[in-house]
Design an enzyme around this catalytic site. Structure first.
Site, PDB file in Angstrom:
ATOM      1  N   HIS A  33     -24.040   1.819   5.111  1.00 15.26           N
ATOM      2  CA  HIS A  33     -24.485   2.100   6.472  1.00 15.26           C
ATOM      3  C   HIS A  33     -23.505   1.534   7.505  1.00 15.26           C
ATOM      4  O   HIS A  33     -23.091   2.238   8.440  1.00 15.26           O
ATOM      5  CB  HIS A  33     -25.877   1.502   6.662  1.00 15.26           C
ATOM      6  N   GLU A  34     -23.139   0.276   7.357  1.00 12.28           N
ATOM      7  CA  GLU A  34     -22.254  -0.348   8.335  1.00 12.28           C
ATOM      8  C   GLU A  34     -20.856   0.268   8.304  1.00 12.28           C
ATOM      9  O   GLU A  34     -20.216   0.430   9.351  1.00 12.28           O
ATOM     10  CB  GLU A  34     -22.189  -1.861   8.117  1.00 12.28           C
ATOM     11  N   HIS A  73     -20.777   3.270  10.443  1.00 10.71           N
ATOM     12  CA  HIS A  73     -20.477   2.952  11.843  1.00 10.71           C
ATOM     13  C   HIS A  73     -18.978   2.719  12.036  1.00 10.71           C
ATOM     14  O   HIS A  73     -18.374   3.207  12.990  1.00 10.71           O
ATOM     15  CB  HIS A  73     -21.222   1.693  12.284  1.00 10.71           C
TER      16      HIS A  73
END
Length: 295
Positions: A211-212, A215
């Site tokens: 997920h990170e 980003h």
């Protein structure tokens, strides 16, 4: 997680309940807090990637406008070097000193999650630092000092920090567009116990990193903008009014077409529920990293 990047380091401590009220990422305080995995499990995935301002978002959309519909490169054709920075308060995994095997497993999870994208991740180095202040850092001057001391490589290289941020938080990242103004702050920070085999169940399969890194490659949360027409700026992720929690099959929070994308890596679902990026997200990642990371 809303559309956020750590383009600034000031944060105020908040749990996901407060995040839900905004439909996005919260800002986190610098004050050290102890890990509270029970809170993380009860309240859902806590991402504190900082939102871009409206003017920053507009500038990004203008910068990538000519690339969004470009053909993505072949799967696995772009290698990203990963520098792992393990922050601990002493020996042993319980003190944050994750094993080399866990690091290898995390790289493997990233490569599996990004298998249908151009990106492959290769471990370029691992360092271990015993520092009680950095170990519980949730941002601010301690984060700045940590990254300034440890960061390696260029905009094309992923610096991956693990610590015990606590407070029900799991991680944060910086967006590609933030590199030019704050190069030493670039990278992702995740809770050490969210790595594969860690204790932060149901977030211990390694997808906090997935997920990170999403980003870091330029993606917003699937619930960015709620049910608005622009949403996360990706056309094939159905609109979602608020973050998902658990794995709520059939959830549908917006009147527009499509069920909520609870299986998407950029939602807040449990690790076991996360399985995919869309073609539109891959195209956006490509436009972002070509424009801002030189990959």
């Amino acid at each position: 997680m809303s559309s956020g990047v750590v383009s600034k380091s000031v944060r105020s401590a908040m749990f996901l309940g407060a995040v839900l009220a905004f439909g996005g990422c919260a800002e986190v305080a610098e004050a050290p807090v102890e890990e509270q995995p029970v809170q993380a499990e009860a309240h859902g995935r806590g991402c504190v990637t900082e939102d871009l301002s409206e003017s920053e978002r507009e500038a990004v959309e203008q910068a990538i406008a000519g690339r969004v519909n470009a053909q993505a490169r072949a799967n696995g054709s772009v290698n990203i070097k990963v520098y792992f920075h393990v922050i601990n308060k002493g020996t042993g995994v319980s003190n944050g000193n994750i094993t080399d095997a866990q690091i290898a497993q995390q790289i493997s999870v990233l490569n599996q999650a990004y298998a249908n994208t151009p990106y492959r991740f290769t471990l370029a180095g691992t360092d271990r630092t015993t520092n009680s202040t950095w170990y519980t850092s949730t941002g601010g001057s301690s984060e700045t000092a940590m990254k300034k001391a440890l960061r390696k490589g260029t905009a094309a290289d992923l610096n991956f920090y693990t610590n015990n941020m606590g407070g029900g938080l799991l991680g944060w990242a910086t967006f590609p567009s933030s590199y030019k103004s704050q190069p030493t702050q670039d990278g992702v920070v995740v809770l050490y116990s969210s790595l594969p085999g860690g204790t932060a169940a149901p977030f211990n399969l390694g997808h906090t990193a997935t997920h990170e890194v999403g980003h870091w490659l330029g993606l917003y949360h699937t619930f960015q903008g709620g049910c608005s027409s622009t949403g996360d700026s990706v056309s094939d992720t159905p609109a979602e009014s608020t973050p998902a929690s658990g794995c709520p099959k059939g959830r549908d929070t917006c009147s527009t077409a499509g069920l909520d994308p609870i299986e998407n890596y950029m939602d807040y679902s449990d690790d076991a529920c996360m399985t995919k990026f869309t073609a539109g997200q891959v195209a956006r990642m490509e436009s972002m990293v070509i424009t801002y990371r030189g990959l």
